[in-house]
Motif scaffolding. Structure first.
Motif, PDB file in Angstrom:
ATOM      1  N   TYR A  71       0.837  -1.011   0.093  1.00 11.46           N
ATOM      2  CA  TYR A  71      -0.121  -0.106   0.080  1.00 11.46           C
ATOM      3  C   TYR A  71       0.923   1.297  -0.136  1.00 11.46           C
ATOM      4  O   TYR A  71       1.253   1.730   0.807  1.00 11.46           O
ATOM      5  N   LEU A  88       0.808   4.435  -1.185  1.00 15.46           N
ATOM      6  CA  LEU A  88      -0.012   5.627  -0.726  1.00 15.46           C
ATOM      7  C   LEU A  88      -0.480   5.631   0.601  1.00 15.46           C
ATOM      8  O   LEU A  88      -1.263   4.922   1.159  1.00 15.46           O
ATOM      9  N   GLY A 148      -3.341   3.633   0.825  1.00 11.41           N
ATOM     10  CA  GLY A 148      -3.992   3.436  -0.307  1.00 11.41           C
ATOM     11  C   GLY A 148      -3.182   3.042  -1.699  1.00 11.41           C
ATOM     12  O   GLY A 148      -1.839   2.706  -1.386  1.00 11.41           O
ATOM     13  N   GLY A 161      -2.208   2.723  -5.737  1.00  5.27           N
ATOM     14  CA  GLY A 161      -2.649   3.627  -7.079  1.00  5.27           C
ATOM     15  C   GLY A 161      -1.317   4.331  -7.436  1.00  5.27           C
ATOM     16  O   GLY A 161      -0.260   4.011  -6.807  1.00  5.27           O
ATOM     17  N   ILE A 179      -2.272  10.416  -5.495  1.00  2.00           N
ATOM     18  CA  ILE A 179      -3.564  11.005  -4.861  1.00  2.00           C
ATOM     19  C   ILE A 179      -4.007  12.038  -5.791  1.00  2.00           C
ATOM     20  O   ILE A 179      -3.347  12.979  -5.915  1.00  2.00           O
ATOM     21  N   VAL A 202     -11.429  11.362  -0.463  1.00  2.00           N
ATOM     22  CA  VAL A 202      -9.910  11.060  -1.055  1.00  2.00           C
ATOM     23  C   VAL A 202     -10.373  10.317  -2.340  1.00  2.00           C
ATOM     24  O   VAL A 202     -10.896   9.378  -2.594  1.00  2.00           O
ATOM     25  N   TRP A 212      -8.272   8.588  -5.285  1.00  2.00           N
ATOM     26  CA  TRP A 212      -7.067   7.895  -5.421  1.00  2.00           C
ATOM     27  C   TRP A 212      -6.951   7.678  -7.009  1.00  2.00           C
ATOM     28  O   TRP A 212      -7.883   7.208  -7.547  1.00  2.00           O
ATOM     29  N   GLN A 213      -5.761   8.027  -7.452  1.00  2.92           N
ATOM     30  CA  GLN A 213      -5.401   8.026  -9.058  1.00  2.92           C
ATOM     31  C   GLN A 213      -4.920   6.567  -9.183  1.00  2.92           C
ATOM     32  O   GLN A 213      -3.640   6.194  -8.925  1.00  2.92           O
ATOM     33  N   MET A 214      -5.755   5.535  -9.901  1.00  2.00           N
ATOM     34  CA  MET A 214      -5.568   4.147  -9.936  1.00  2.00           C
ATOM     35  C   MET A 214      -4.737   4.021 -11.450  1.00  2.00           C
ATOM     36  O   MET A 214      -4.091   2.944 -11.435  1.00  2.00           O
ATOM     37  N   LYS A 232      -9.887   6.578 -11.749  1.00  2.00           N
ATOM     38  CA  LYS A 232     -10.043   7.133 -10.472  1.00  2.00           C
ATOM     39  C   LYS A 232     -10.648   6.467  -9.467  1.00  2.00           C
ATOM     40  O   LYS A 232     -12.051   6.102  -9.837  1.00  2.00           O
ATOM     41  N   GLU A 257     -17.143   3.855  -1.498  1.00  2.00           N
ATOM     42  CA  GLU A 257     -16.008   3.867  -2.602  1.00  2.00           C
ATOM     43  C   GLU A 257     -16.636   3.707  -3.703  1.00  2.00           C
ATOM     44  O   GLU A 257     -17.686   3.198  -4.042  1.00  2.00           O
TER      45      GLU A 257
END
Length: 443
Positions: A94, A96, A116, A118, A121, A139, A141-143, A148, A165
């Motif tokens: 993880y 992030l 997170g 990805g 952020i 939040v 998260w840029q996957m 996203k 989510e």
């Protein structure tokens, strides 16, 4: 950015943020001393340095209003701001991490860590969704390049719980339910199998998440602009200007009707029957607090070029609509005119550029007198170059606006001035406005 100790840039920014947080006591004598960071600041810096020394690096949000690597927010509502810092540690499962550091006397301690996965952020928003005085963390998260994921976290005693989510293209926080509390809205584009939609998450006082969704118009392949505001009956709304698959722009208007989330534009077959080809987005054009949607209408042609005027329509939650105002937008020169009602069906325009540094547009009344001819009544100039001042003062011209290296001026003349609906100088000045770039580029 690789870490070789905390940078001077972040030290200065962090010191300024801490000073604004109200964590320091300042006596009159201290006002005359040379500025120096407090012991509390150095303690927080030490905490951050420990994270950086573990192999992490700063990874601040890339979008939205909150983009600093270290941010200050009073999450628990006790009047003292916590420090929120954003990191990436790429060697971990993880990678992030969002650290929340809580003030403890003259020191800071790690209160919580949100982890997170990805590429980074994308954004963070702090909002009290249930009215209990404690901020929720929204939040993004840029996957991946285009993927996203929104995660909604409750912070209770600095132990976070993820309660919702959703994947998204665009993320908004506003009160769309009208209960006075913010909601989280995500726009999700469609696929070959599923239509695009707006999904809304509301947080109840007991911690329950209530969701609602409604479909976007068919064929929307990108979000050009998303905004929140009100309809003319006061109902809160989310307005999405989207790029249609075949070209053009489609507007979707979401609001609550009888407790359900409804796209009132999609419900009207007439409204989005054909995407508009003129690139202009919804906005509060008349500054009355209500979002208006543009409806371009072609003017009578004097050449092969098609010009348009725009009816700006406002809506109510029952789907009814009205024209708030009409305008002519000159995008190439960056200005627009609000149009009197009497000009509807009578106006036509043509370009009349003849000199370097002098762009002009001629306004005419057409069809008057039964001959179908265009009767000129006004010319609007965009003047640039070193002699723009002299050209603005030529006989018959009057100044509308000066901005940067341009002067906008106008002249009233011709047969069209004989008609009772012809403007005077004061009307032209009051009708003239600049176009702002966000109307064209979206948001």
């Amino acid at each position: 950015m690789k870490r070789n100790g905390i940078t001077i840039k972040y030290m200065a920014a962090l010191a300024a943020l801490l000073a604004l947080s109200g964590c320091f006591k300042t006596s009159a004598d201290e006002l005359y001393r040379l500025p120096r960071a407090s012991e509390e600041y150095f303690k927080l810096q030490k905490r951050i340095d420990l994270v950086l020394a573990s192999g992490a690096e700063y990874s601040p949000p890339t979008s939205g209003e909150n983009r600093q690597s270290v941010q200050l927010e009073d999450i628990d509502g006790d009047g003292v701001k916590e420090a929120i810092a954003f990191f990436a540690a790429r060697s971990e499962d993880y990678p992030l991490k969002i650290y929340i550091f809580k003030s403890d006397g003259d020191d800071y301690v790690t209160a919580d860590i949100i982890e997170g996965v990805g590429a980074g952020i994308e954004s963070i928003r702090y909002t009290d969704m249930d009215g209990d005085g404690i901020l929720e963390l929204v939040v993004g998260w840029q996957m991946g390049a285009a993927l996203k994921n929104m995660a909604l976290y409750l912070e209770r005693g600095f132990q976070h719980v993820k309660v919702a989510e959703a994947d998204y293209t665009t993320l908004l926080v506003s009160d769309i339910t009208g209960d006075g509390a913010p909601d989280v809205s995500v726009v999700r584009l469609g696929t070959a199998d599923t239509p695009g939609e707006l999904e809304v998450f509301s947080l109840m006082a007991d911690g329950e998440i209530v969701g609602a969704s409604a479909h976007l118009s068919d064929g929307v392949e990108a979000v050009s602009r998303a905004q929140t505001g009100k309809l003319f009956d006061g109902a809160p709304a989310v307005v999405i200007d989207g790029k249609a698959a075949g070209g053009g722009i489609v507007t979707d208007i979401f609001c609550r009707v009888d407790g359900a989330l409804v796209n009132i534009a999609r419900a009207s077959a007439e409204e989005n029957a054909a995407p508009r080809t003129l690139t202009v987005y919804s906005t509060d054009i008349d500054r009355d607090g209500v979002i208006e949607m543009p409806h371009p209408i072609p003017l009578p042609q004097q050449s092969d070029t098609v010009y348009y005027y725009i009816d700006w329509r406002s809506y109510s939650s029952d789907g009814s609509r009205r024209v708030a105002m009409s305008t002519y937008h000159n995008y190439s020169d960056g200005w627009y005119l609000s149009l009197p009602e009497e000009w509807r069906g009578r106006l036509t325009v043509r370009r009349a550029d003849s000199l370097y540094g002098e762009r002009a547009l001629v306004f005419s009344f057409v069809g008057e007198g039964g001959d179908g001819a265009a009767h000129d009544f006004m010319k609007v100039y965009t003047l640039s170059g070193e002699n723009r001042e002299e050209r603005a003062r030529l006989a018959g011209r009057f100044r509308l606006l000066e901005e940067g290296d341009k002067i906008y001026a106008a002249e009233l003349y011709g047969e069209g001035m004989a008609y009772p609906w012809a403007p005077d100088e004061d009307i032209v000045k009051k009708s003239f406005n600049r176009i702002y770039s966000d109307w064209l580029m979206g948001a």
